[in-house]
Design a protein around this motif. Structure first.
Motif, short mmCIF file in Angstrom:
data_model
loop_
_atom_site.label_atom_id
_atom_site.label_comp_id
_atom_site.label_asym_id
_atom_site.label_seq_id
_atom_site.Cartn_x
_atom_site.Cartn_y
_atom_site.Cartn_z
N ILE A 134 0.82 -1.21 0.00
CA ILE A 134 0.00 0.00 0.00
C ILE A 134 0.85 1.26 0.00
N GLY A 135 1.90 1.34 0.79
CA GLY A 135 2.60 2.62 0.89
C GLY A 135 3.58 2.92 -0.22
N SER A 136 3.44 2.24 -1.38
CA SER A 136 4.40 2.47 -2.47
C SER A 136 3.66 2.36 -3.79
N PHE A 137 4.39 2.60 -4.87
CA PHE A 137 3.77 2.53 -6.19
C PHE A 137 3.50 1.10 -6.64
N SER A 138 4.15 0.13 -6.02
CA SER A 138 4.08 -1.23 -6.55
C SER A 138 2.65 -1.76 -6.63
N GLY A 139 1.84 -1.47 -5.61
CA GLY A 139 0.47 -1.97 -5.63
C GLY A 139 -0.28 -1.45 -6.85
N TYR A 140 -0.16 -0.16 -7.09
CA TYR A 140 -0.86 0.44 -8.21
C TYR A 140 -0.39 -0.16 -9.53
N ILE A 141 0.93 -0.28 -9.68
CA ILE A 141 1.47 -0.83 -10.93
C ILE A 141 1.01 -2.27 -11.12
N LEU A 142 1.01 -3.02 -10.04
CA LEU A 142 0.65 -4.43 -10.14
C LEU A 142 -0.78 -4.61 -10.67
N ILE A 143 -1.72 -3.85 -10.10
CA ILE A 143 -3.09 -4.08 -10.55
C ILE A 143 -3.35 -3.49 -11.92
N ASN A 144 -2.44 -2.67 -12.42
CA ASN A 144 -2.64 -2.06 -13.73
C ASN A 144 -1.67 -2.56 -14.78
N LEU A 145 -1.01 -3.68 -14.53
CA LEU A 145 -0.02 -4.21 -15.46
C LEU A 145 -0.60 -4.35 -16.87
N VAL A 146 -1.84 -4.83 -16.94
CA VAL A 146 -2.46 -5.00 -18.25
C VAL A 146 -3.97 -4.86 -18.07
N THR A 147 -4.63 -4.26 -19.06
CA THR A 147 -6.09 -4.14 -18.97
C THR A 147 -6.74 -4.90 -20.10
N ALA A 148 -7.97 -5.33 -19.85
CA ALA A 148 -8.70 -6.10 -20.85
C ALA A 148 -8.94 -5.24 -22.09
N THR A 149 -9.17 -3.94 -21.88
CA THR A 149 -9.42 -3.07 -23.02
C THR A 149 -8.25 -3.10 -24.00
N ASN A 150 -7.04 -2.95 -23.46
CA ASN A 150 -5.87 -2.92 -24.33
C ASN A 150 -5.66 -4.26 -25.01
N LEU A 151 -5.83 -5.35 -24.25
CA LEU A 151 -5.63 -6.67 -24.80
C LEU A 151 -6.63 -6.93 -25.92
N PHE A 152 -7.88 -6.63 -25.66
CA PHE A 152 -8.96 -6.79 -26.61
C PHE A 152 -8.65 -5.97 -27.87
N PHE A 153 -8.22 -4.73 -27.68
CA PHE A 153 -7.95 -3.85 -28.81
C PHE A 153 -6.84 -4.41 -29.69
N MET A 154 -5.75 -4.85 -29.08
CA MET A 154 -4.64 -5.37 -29.87
C MET A 154 -5.08 -6.62 -30.62
N ARG A 155 -5.90 -7.45 -29.97
CA ARG A 155 -6.40 -8.64 -30.65
C ARG A 155 -7.20 -8.26 -31.89
N GLN A 156 -8.12 -7.31 -31.72
CA GLN A 156 -8.93 -6.89 -32.87
C GLN A 156 -8.04 -6.39 -33.99
N TYR A 157 -7.01 -5.64 -33.62
CA TYR A 157 -6.15 -5.07 -34.65
C TYR A 157 -5.38 -6.16 -35.39
N PHE A 158 -4.82 -7.10 -34.61
CA PHE A 158 -4.06 -8.18 -35.25
C PHE A 158 -4.94 -9.00 -36.18
N LEU A 159 -6.24 -9.09 -35.86
CA LEU A 159 -7.14 -9.85 -36.71
C LEU A 159 -7.27 -9.24 -38.10
N THR A 160 -7.04 -7.92 -38.19
CA THR A 160 -7.24 -7.29 -39.50
C THR A 160 -6.00 -7.38 -40.38
N ILE A 161 -4.88 -7.85 -39.82
CA ILE A 161 -3.67 -7.95 -40.63
C ILE A 161 -3.74 -9.22 -41.46
#
Lengths: 397, 303, 291
Positions: free
Chosen positions: C150-177
């Motif tokens: 809690i008292g450091s940045f690590s917690g925040y970074i850990l829960i935000n390492l990757v988001t479904a939105t970004n993963l989903f978006f990259m997948r959609q994009y790769f599908l069009t190649i």
């Protein structure tokens, strides 16, 4: 581009590892650290409290107080910390939620500490201390308070005869004169918040009470309050282009408003040129007012309860409170501390003020229902009787 | 489409080996995301399902046996019904508007126009500011005697009237998210080969027909993405409703949303069991809608 | 879709067409200029208000009366915005970088690699979008507290390492190649990592730009999680949004300071946007096919 990406990624990993090792510092073992938290009501208040805390640190060398403000959703942030058993040691509790927090078991009962340090709680105003007492258990000491008063634009009052109203009849009369002369140039004489945190004062003035909210007295008060709007003598702040009635007063869209001590610093900094007077709240069958108060409380999960108690009792004691109210930003909740001058209109309400929250654990849930119903009643889509019965059942939980 | 030349049929063991290796790489690439999602989404949601059957306070389980009483309370709550109605109206209003706006803006700045960078920045601006900042500013402009009413000569408090609150939110959010949707569609447009447009120009296809019969269908993966992500985002409306309604869902429940309902049950009433039940109900609704989208718009996609 | 050589289509000469074309173009520019102006006005108002005095800040007009820079001085001296900007910058860069790597790899896997349970796992990814933050707040917070993050940045970074939105978006994009590229790479004997690094990533430049812009902005503007994780007891970790919140009081909003802070808050995102939006160039994919 790709090589650069690779270097950046390598740096990123290194940086993340570094961040993982960054921790908050710790103090030497002879000094106990006590954390104090609250919300922020104004830039001057934060600075003042920090000063008070510094004085405490100087006079109590074995305790170090870490004061931090929570600048956002105080309730949510605190709830998360309670759930994780890692709350600040001393913190603010608003009287409207004191009942629920006590019932949830996150507040430390203070009776034991009061007894062992022979603390004199009789100096606190009874209605204020009562807002934080459930049965015989005391869960916090009120740090300050404010009731409602009546603020009136001096120029507009002059145009309506110059005499401030003292009861419901004269309030209506003055408003009528103001309306006929259109002193607000398109606004309304009175600004009324669509909020039980204002209207409830009128219920008490009519002789009603929250514990018996379906009485004819309560209905009469609501009908008077809403009636002022229906007669064109009053309206809600949003119709005056304002977020709250203080803003309406500042913009000159309303002549008469009912707000507490907090409106004074607001008008001073935001609308310094508006001349207004502060008058005691009107009466009806009796005086009736609400006491908005906040306590210092101790966390049940605190790891430094004795040191935290020392801080709490000092802050709410004569010394701490004298410093806190010295700038007039709040009124003292103890009878042995004097308020600064010019606050008579507020202090005279003390005998009639009822602690907002009433120690009821269902209060904050009921409050949402109460206000949604009130906006419906004001819009004309709900009856007063139906609202009052909703309120009664919501308060029972 | 060029066809890949087939190698001579390989022995079955190495084909199996190749498939195993590909699967290995696949799992390897998605491992970290799956772990993160598992820890910070699946586990909390499972926890929510568990506590939804109990009376649950800040410090944990409270007295009382397990049961479906929380679901009963939520599904029979008039306020929850209003929240569902509000969010349905809001989503049906805002999503098509966002998509249309975002796509239009993307098409405009995808062309070679003068000052392209300027326009890109201008259109993206409302999306840059944090939702708190832009909502506060818009609340100010759409005051009962704010700038907007000055111009059109009205006195309606747009965000504070029960009748107009939801639609004002639709307008506000469609406007602020249009820049973000524009970015996603811009990226999608880049993937369409210019050959397509050249072929259309050779056939003398008009601009509108080119867009409708060629560009629009080729953007299907982008459509699916925007529909799902922004649709779900709309169903989870909280921030702006909270700021506009002051957190109470008022006036007269006009700004009540399901997530606001969950929030209040959890952090105002400390009824975490009921909040969890409401969360599960909301999840089921969103999941069903997304599944429908997947089976219609998202079809014909898998590699 | 067949490969074609580009042929400039010759336009037939029609009298009067030139003039109506100019009229249409002029109209087009007028419209988008008007739209741009509407989109810009709130920002102009914010900038103007940052130079007003507090009593004047409640007025609607765009010109400050009198003109003062006291809000800017207050922001810089009374509030530690230098520190806040540093913290926000750090978090935004780290979170964006991690998201880029993890969403890129994950999105590619979901789009092009075959593994059992892939569709089910993808549904799980989508499922995370359906869980509101308010619902998962307590379990996540308790978890991070127990792990002392809690008292450091690590917690925040850990829960935000990757988001479904970004993963989903990259997948959609790769599908069009078009699959041609990977097939070519496979013939050359490239494994998934090499294919990804040398072929897919360069082709996905527009998607990467979009992701960088949006994730940087998302982290920069994030208020909720920084409030919960750093909002109490960790003022040295405050982000710009938490700093702005310091200026928001129940009964006395310091509009000029908030506006000045907001301008400071917007500028870095604008810089990132301008830097990366030029990668939205049409024809990146088709160039690869021709080459």
């Amino acid at each position: 581009m790709r090589k650069r990406l690779g270097v950046v990624l390598g740096l990123l990993i290194a940086v993340v590892l570094l961040a993982a090792t960054a921790q908050a510092g710790t103090r030497g073992s002879k000094v106990t650290t006590v954390t104090l938290s609250g919300w922020s009501s104004g830039p001057d208040e934060d600075a003042l409290l920090q000063q008070v805390v510094n004085n405490f640190n100087k006079s109590h060398p074995s305790i170090h107080v870490d004061y931090s403000v929570i600048n956002g959703d105080y309730g949510t942030a605190m709830t998360a910390r309670f759930a994780a058993h890692n709350p600040p040691d001393v913190f603010y509790v608003d009287s409207s939620v004191a009942g629920s927090w006590a019932q949830q078991g996150v507040l430390q009962p203070l009776n034991g500490y009061i007894k062992s340090s022979k603390y004199d709680t009789s100096k606190f105003f009874p209605s204020l201390l009562g807002a934080f007492t459930v049965g015989k258990t005391i869960y916090g000491f009120p740090k300050d308070w404010s009731p409602l008063a009546m603020e009136i634009n001096k120029g507009m009052l002059g145009q309506a005869g110059g005499r401030a109203p003292t009861n419901w009849a004269s309030l209506q009369k003055v408003a009528q004169t103001m309306a006929s002369k259109d002193v607000t140039h398109g606004g309304k004489p009175i600004c009324l918040s669509p909020d039980w945190a204002r209207m409830l004062a009128f219920v008490y003035q009519a002789g009603g009470s929250l514990s018996n909210i379906t009485s004819p007295a309560a209905a009469a008060a609501v009908n008077f309050y809403v009636g002022l709007m229906n007669k064109g003598l009053a309206t809600t702040p949003d119709k005056l282009g304002s977020g709250w009635c203080g803003e309406a007063l500042g913009k000159g869209k309303a002549a008469i408003i009912f707000e507490g001590n907090w409106v004074l610093p607001y008008m001073k900094s935001t609308y310094p040129n508006v001349q207004y007077g502060v008058f005691p709240m009107v009466k009806d069958k009796t005086g009736g007012n609400l006491a908005f108060t906040v306590s210092y409380s101790l966390a049940k999960d605190s790891k430094n309860k004795q040191a935290a108690w020392t801080l709490l009792s000092w802050l709410a004691g004569k010394q701490g409170m004298t410093q806190w109210v010295s700038k007039g930003l709040a009124l003292p909740s103890r009878s042995d501390v004097k308020a600064i001058g010019g606050r008579q209109a507020f202090l005279s309400a003390a005998p009639f003020a009822h602690g907002w929250g009433f120690g009821n654990p269902h209060f904050s849930a009921a409050y949402t229902v109460m206000n949604n119903d009130l906006t419906a009643v004001i819009a004309g889509s709900k009856s007063v009787a139906s609202m009052l019965s909703d309120v009664a059942s919501a308060l029972k939980g | 489409m060029a066809t890949a030349s087939q190698a001579a049929p390989a022995p079955r063991s190495s084909m199996l080996g190749a498939r195993l290796r590909e699967a290995g790489w696949g799992y390897g690439f998605v491992a970290v995301p799956i772990v993160v999602f598992g820890l910070f989404f699946v586990y909390p949601f499972g926890y929510a399902i568990y506590i939804s059957f109990f009376h649950w306070g800040i410090l944990g389980k409270q007295a009382g046996a397990a049961g479906t009483f929380n679901y009963h309370a939520v599904l029979h709550d008039r306020v929850f019904h209003i929240a569902l109605k509000n969010i349905a109206e809001y989503t049906i209003g805002v999503v098509p508007l966002e998509m249309a706006l975002g796509l239009s803006l993307a098409l405009v700045i995808n062309q070679k126009i003068h000052g392209r960078n300027f326009f890109r920045s201008a259109f993206y601006f409302p999306s840059i500011a944090s939702s708190v900042a832009i909502t506060t500013i818009m609340l100010y402009i759409f005051n009962s005697d704010g700038l907007f009413n000055h111009i059109i000569g009205s006195h309606t408090p747009w965000f504070q009237s029960a009748g107009t609150a939801i639609w004002s939110l639709v307008g506000l959010n469609a406007w602020t998210t249009s820049g973000t949707v524009m970015i996603y569609y811009l990226a999608g447009l880049q993937a369409i080969s210019t050959d397509v447009y050249e072929a259309a120009a050779l056939d003398n296809t008009g601009a509108w027909r080119t867009f409708w019969k060629i560009t629009f269908p080729l953007l299907r993966p982008a459509h699916f993405f925007v529909l799902v992500v922004f649709g779900i985002g709309a169903l989870k409306l909280f921030d702006q409703a909270f700021i506009v309604g002051g957190g109470s869902g008022g006036p007269n429940n006009a700004t009540q949303t399901p997530v606001l309902y969950i929030y209040r049950d959890a952090f105002s009433n400390f009824d975490f069991g009921k909040a969890a039940a409401a969360g599960v109900v909301l999840f089921v609704i969103i999941f069903t809608l997304t599944l429908v989208q997947r089976l219609t718009v998202g079809r014909q996609e898998a590699a | 879709m067949t490969l074609q050589t580009s042929v400039a289509a010759a336009e037939p000469f029609i009298p009067g067409r030139a003039r109506s074309a100019i009229a249409r173009k002029a109209f087009f520019y007028v419209v988008i200029l008007a739209v741009a102006a509407v989109f810009f006005i709130p920002f102009l108002w914010t900038l103007a208000t940052s130079f007003k005095t507090i009593p004047d800040s409640v007025n609607v007009h765009l010109i400050p009366h009198p003109w003062t820079s006291s809000a800017w001085r207050a922001i810089w001296t009374q509030y530690d915005f230098k520190l806040y900007i540093k913290n926000s910058l750090f978090l935004a860069v780290v979170v964006t970088g991690c998201n880029l790597v993890l969403s890129g790899l994950g999105g590619y896997a979901f789009a092009r690699l075959k593994f059992p349970g892939r569709e089910l796992l993808f549904l799980l990814v989508l499922g995370t979008l359906m869980v509101p933050d308010q619902l998962r707040l307590i379990p996540v917070f308790v978890m991070l507290t127990n792990w002392h993050l809690i008292g450091s940045f690590s917690g925040y970074i850990l829960i935000n390492l990757v988001t479904a939105t970004n993963l989903f978006f990259m997948r959609q994009y790769f599908l069009t190649i078009p699959k041609d590229f990977e097939e070519a790479a496979k013939l050359d004997g490239a494994g998934p990592i090499k294919t990804f690094w040398k072929i897919m990533l360069p082709l996905a430049l527009p998607a990467i730009s979009a992701l960088v812009i949006l994730q940087f902005q998302g982290t920069w503007n994030d208020f909720f999680w920084p409030l919960i994780l750093f909002g109490q007891g960790s003022p040295h970790l405050y982000t710009v949004q938490l700093g702005l919140a310091e200026l928001n009081f129940t009964y006395s909003t310091l509009w000029p300071q908030i506006c000045a802070g907001s301008v400071i808050a917007i500028l870095p995102i604008l810089v990132v946007f301008l830097a990366f939006q030029r990668y939205f160039i049409s024809g990146v994919v088709s160039a690869g096919v021709k080459g």
